[in-house]
Design an enzyme around this catalytic site. Structure first.
Site, PDB file in Angstrom:
ATOM      1  N   ARG A 162      29.468  82.712  89.356  1.00 24.88           N
ATOM      2  CA  ARG A 162      30.298  84.087  89.485  1.00 24.88           C
ATOM      3  C   ARG A 162      30.675  84.442  88.029  1.00 24.88           C
ATOM      4  O   ARG A 162      30.492  85.707  87.915  1.00 24.88           O
ATOM      5  CB  ARG A 162      31.786  83.557  90.124  1.00 24.88           C
ATOM      6  CG  ARG A 162      31.569  83.418  91.539  1.00 24.88           C
ATOM      7  CD  ARG A 162      33.082  82.391  92.002  1.00 24.88           C
ATOM      8  NE  ARG A 162      33.977  83.162  91.880  1.00 24.88           N
ATOM      9  CZ  ARG A 162      35.433  82.628  91.865  1.00 24.88           C
ATOM     10  NH1 ARG A 162      35.262  81.545  91.683  1.00 24.88           N
ATOM     11  NH2 ARG A 162      36.481  83.439  91.580  1.00 24.88           N
ATOM     12  N   ARG A 169      31.951  96.921  91.098  1.00 23.79           N
ATOM     13  CA  ARG A 169      31.488  95.509  90.416  1.00 23.79           C
ATOM     14  C   ARG A 169      30.142  95.711  90.230  1.00 23.79           C
ATOM     15  O   ARG A 169      29.540  94.937  89.437  1.00 23.79           O
ATOM     16  CB  ARG A 169      31.430  94.626  91.467  1.00 23.79           C
ATOM     17  CG  ARG A 169      32.451  93.428  90.986  1.00 23.79           C
ATOM     18  CD  ARG A 169      32.532  92.532  92.332  1.00 23.79           C
ATOM     19  NE  ARG A 169      32.853  91.174  91.979  1.00 23.79           N
ATOM     20  CZ  ARG A 169      34.195  90.539  92.310  1.00 23.79           C
ATOM     21  NH1 ARG A 169      34.931  91.245  92.593  1.00 23.79           N
ATOM     22  NH2 ARG A 169      34.207  89.183  91.863  1.00 23.79           N
ATOM     23  N   ARG A 211      43.755  76.868  91.002  1.00 25.49           N
ATOM     24  CA  ARG A 211      44.238  77.952  91.988  1.00 25.49           C
ATOM     25  C   ARG A 211      44.030  77.128  93.216  1.00 25.49           C
ATOM     26  O   ARG A 211      43.259  76.468  93.880  1.00 25.49           O
ATOM     27  CB  ARG A 211      43.071  78.869  92.054  1.00 25.49           C
ATOM     28  CG  ARG A 211      43.765  80.029  93.103  1.00 25.49           C
ATOM     29  CD  ARG A 211      43.014  81.408  92.959  1.00 25.49           C
ATOM     30  NE  ARG A 211      41.741  81.343  92.872  1.00 25.49           N
ATOM     31  CZ  ARG A 211      40.914  82.445  92.609  1.00 25.49           C
ATOM     32  NH1 ARG A 211      41.633  83.277  92.126  1.00 25.49           N
ATOM     33  NH2 ARG A 211      39.764  82.251  92.673  1.00 25.49           N
TER      34      ARG A 211
HETATM   35  P1  AP5 Z   1      37.050  87.956  94.489  1.00 25.31           P
HETATM   36  O1  AP5 Z   1      37.879  87.406  95.246  1.00 25.31           O
HETATM   37  O2  AP5 Z   1      37.030  89.484  93.875  1.00 25.31           O
HETATM   38  O3  AP5 Z   1      36.882  87.114  93.222  1.00 25.31           O
HETATM   39  P2  AP5 Z   1      36.800  87.025  91.652  1.00 25.31           P
HETATM   40  O4  AP5 Z   1      36.471  88.380  90.920  1.00 25.31           O
HETATM   41  O5  AP5 Z   1      35.776  86.088  91.245  1.00 25.31           O
HETATM   42  O6  AP5 Z   1      38.232  86.954  91.016  1.00 25.31           O
HETATM   43  P3  AP5 Z   1      39.274  85.934  91.646  1.00 25.31           P
HETATM   44  O7  AP5 Z   1      39.857  86.504  92.943  1.00 25.31           O
HETATM   45  O8  AP5 Z   1      38.817  84.504  91.203  1.00 25.31           O
HETATM   46  O9  AP5 Z   1      40.374  86.001  90.196  1.00 25.31           O
HETATM   47  P4  AP5 Z   1      41.558  87.064  89.897  1.00 25.31           P
HETATM   48  O10 AP5 Z   1      40.973  87.925  88.776  1.00 25.31           O
HETATM   49  O11 AP5 Z   1      42.038  87.803  91.170  1.00 25.31           O
HETATM   50  O12 AP5 Z   1      42.723  85.984  89.424  1.00 25.31           O
HETATM   51  P5  AP5 Z   1      43.863  85.580  90.272  1.00 25.31           P
HETATM   52  O13 AP5 Z   1      44.947  86.595  90.180  1.00 25.31           O
HETATM   53  O14 AP5 Z   1      43.520  84.959  91.663  1.00 25.31           O
HETATM   54  O15 AP5 Z   1      35.544  88.047  94.777  1.00 25.31           O
HETATM   55  C1  AP5 Z   1      34.865  86.885  95.348  1.00 25.31           C
HETATM   56  C2  AP5 Z   1      33.299  87.160  95.865  1.00 25.31           C
HETATM   57  O16 AP5 Z   1      33.438  87.971  96.874  1.00 25.31           O
HETATM   58  C3  AP5 Z   1      32.337  87.417  94.972  1.00 25.31           C
HETATM   59  O17 AP5 Z   1      32.083  86.420  94.074  1.00 25.31           O
HETATM   60  C4  AP5 Z   1      31.358  88.178  95.675  1.00 25.31           C
HETATM   61  O18 AP5 Z   1      30.699  87.277  96.402  1.00 25.31           O
HETATM   62  C5  AP5 Z   1      32.119  88.979  96.855  1.00 25.31           C
HETATM   63  N1  AP5 Z   1      32.693  90.245  96.042  1.00 25.31           N
HETATM   64  C6  AP5 Z   1      34.036  90.656  96.258  1.00 25.31           C
HETATM   65  N2  AP5 Z   1      33.933  91.960  95.805  1.00 25.31           N
HETATM   66  C7  AP5 Z   1      32.505  92.636  95.702  1.00 25.31           C
HETATM   67  C8  AP5 Z   1      31.956  93.787  95.002  1.00 25.31           C
HETATM   68  N3  AP5 Z   1      32.616  94.767  94.988  1.00 25.31           N
HETATM   69  N4  AP5 Z   1      30.577  93.723  95.244  1.00 25.31           N
HETATM   70  C9  AP5 Z   1      29.915  92.662  95.676  1.00 25.31           C
HETATM   71  N5  AP5 Z   1      30.479  91.252  95.849  1.00 25.31           N
HETATM   72  C10 AP5 Z   1      31.754  91.247  96.115  1.00 25.31           C
HETATM   73  O19 AP5 Z   1      44.233  84.353  89.215  1.00 25.31           O
HETATM   74  C11 AP5 Z   1      43.374  83.434  89.290  1.00 25.31           C
HETATM   75  C12 AP5 Z   1      44.480  82.101  89.035  1.00 25.31           C
HETATM   76  O20 AP5 Z   1      45.295  81.953  87.617  1.00 25.31           O
HETATM   77  C13 AP5 Z   1      45.446  81.761  90.072  1.00 25.31           C
HETATM   78  O21 AP5 Z   1      45.831  80.552  90.346  1.00 25.31           O
HETATM   79  C14 AP5 Z   1      46.744  82.550  89.415  1.00 25.31           C
HETATM   80  O22 AP5 Z   1      47.966  81.938  90.034  1.00 25.31           O
HETATM   81  C15 AP5 Z   1      46.448  82.212  88.101  1.00 25.31           C
HETATM   82  N6  AP5 Z   1      46.973  83.023  86.860  1.00 25.31           N
HETATM   83  C16 AP5 Z   1      46.926  84.515  87.170  1.00 25.31           C
HETATM   84  N7  AP5 Z   1      47.383  85.190  86.183  1.00 25.31           N
HETATM   85  C17 AP5 Z   1      47.548  84.225  85.192  1.00 25.31           C
HETATM   86  C18 AP5 Z   1      48.420  84.032  83.920  1.00 25.31           C
HETATM   87  N8  AP5 Z   1      48.793  85.458  83.388  1.00 25.31           N
HETATM   88  N9  AP5 Z   1      48.921  83.140  83.477  1.00 25.31           N
HETATM   89  C19 AP5 Z   1      48.499  81.863  84.078  1.00 25.31           C
HETATM   90  N10 AP5 Z   1      47.795  81.857  85.389  1.00 25.31           N
HETATM   91  C20 AP5 Z   1      47.523  82.980  85.864  1.00 25.31           C
HETATM   92 MG    MG Z   2      41.280  87.844  93.330  1.00 25.95          MG
END
Ligand code: AP5
Ligand code: MG
Length: 239
Positions: A191, A105, A147
């Site tokens: 974020r 990231r 979510r």
């Molecule tokens: P992390 O858990 O990785 O969160 P994020 O990147 O903010 O991404 P999300 O998990 O919120 O979203 P996603 O892309 O996985 O989408 P999802 O499939 O869930 O990181 C959280 C925190 O951890 C960071 O802020 C940081 O503090 C720390 N961190 C993590 N990694 C780090 C690193 N490498 N370095 C430093 N800090 C780090 O989908 C979202 C929603 O949409 C769900 O409800 C799903 O059901 C829905 N959905 C998904 N796809 C679709 C679709 N095609 N159509 C309709 N709905 C959909």
């Molecule tokens: Mg995720």
């Protein structure tokens, strides 16, 4: 599963697919797609966010160190992240390949990963493949505010797009569904800002090192999966 684009699971036993990096803004669908790729190609999905949340839930030393970052939406310092990922990648289930959801990231994490993969003595695997999921901001806010997750089996739901059969309850184990603390609007803003500041520049860095595949992530889940599978199936066949 809604939609009609699901494709039969290929027999991937023994096929080395290498590292698959999923890049995308919060809510782009990285976690959702990582689990589907893992099922299809039988390789582990490694989510740094999930690993940190598990550490926080267990109140481990790591969990206490990272809690403030996750709850505020800032990125965890690179050295904590890379140490955790290094330990995970040493496990035998990563030998044929693995999916990285939310890692790297930052540019230092990217450099670290390439050095790690190049390290002498590791079984040779195809070079990393980067899949970048793009989704418009309005859709992201809708996805993140809707979510919910099951604290028992960790399955994800969405009130708007993938609701549970019984409101507020997990389809699999009936547990009460929860909202992630960092899905509050003010934390979501931070974020997204962290993504633009620290993660967006990775796209260019990846383009200079190899292949980046852009996949529109705003379609329904099955369409997005079908686009990703087409890319990965091509890679297995040496395309
Ligand atoms: P992390 O858990 O990785 O969160 P994020 O990147 O903010 O991404 P999300 O998990 O919120 O979203 P996603 O892309 O996985 O989408 P999802 O499939 O869930 O990181 C959280 C925190 O951890 C960071 O802020 C940081 O503090 C720390 N961190 C993590 N990694 C780090 C690193 N490498 N370095 C430093 N800090 C780090 O989908 C979202 C929603 O949409 C769900 O409800 C799903 O059901 C829905 N959905 C998904 N796809 C679709 C679709 N095609 N159509 C309709 N709905 C959909
Ligand atoms: Mg995720």
């Amino acid at each position: 599963m809604p939609g009609s684009l699901s494709v039969a699971t290929p027999n991937t036993a023994g096929v080395a697919i290498g590292a698959i990096i999923l890049l995308g803004v919060p809510g782009a669908g990285k976690g959702t797609q990582a689990r589907r790729i893992a099922d299809r190609y039988r390789i582990p999905a490694i989510s740094t966010g999930d690993m940190f949340r598990e550490a926080i839930q267990a109140d481990s030393a790591l969990g206490r160190q990272v809690r403030q970052y996750l709850y505020s939406g800032e990125l965890v310092p690179d050295d904590l992240v890379t140490a955790m990922v290094a330990a995970r990648l040493e496990r035998p289930d990563c030998r044929a390949g693995f999916i990285l959801d939310g890692f790297p990231r930052t540019l230092p994490q990217t450099d670290w990963l390439y050095r790690y993969l190049d390290r002498a003595g590791r079984q040779p695997l195809p070079g990393p493949i980067v899949i970048s999921l793009s989704v418009g901001y309005n859709e992201l806010y809708r996805r993140l505010s809707g979510r919910r997750y099951c604290p028992v089996c960790h399955r994800n739901y969405n009130l708007f797009t993938q609701p549970p059969r019984q409101p507020g309850r997990c389809d699999l184990d009936g547990a009460e569904l929860l909202q992630r603390k960092d899905d509050q609007p003010d934390v979501v803003r931070e974020r997204l800002a962290a993504y633009e500041r620290q993660t967006l520049p990775l796209l260019e860095a990846f383009r200079q090192r190899g292949k980046v595949f852009e996949v529109p992530g705003g379609e329904d889940v099955d369409h997005v999966s079908a686009g990703i599978f087409a890319i990965l199936d091509g890679r297995r066949q040496g395309a």
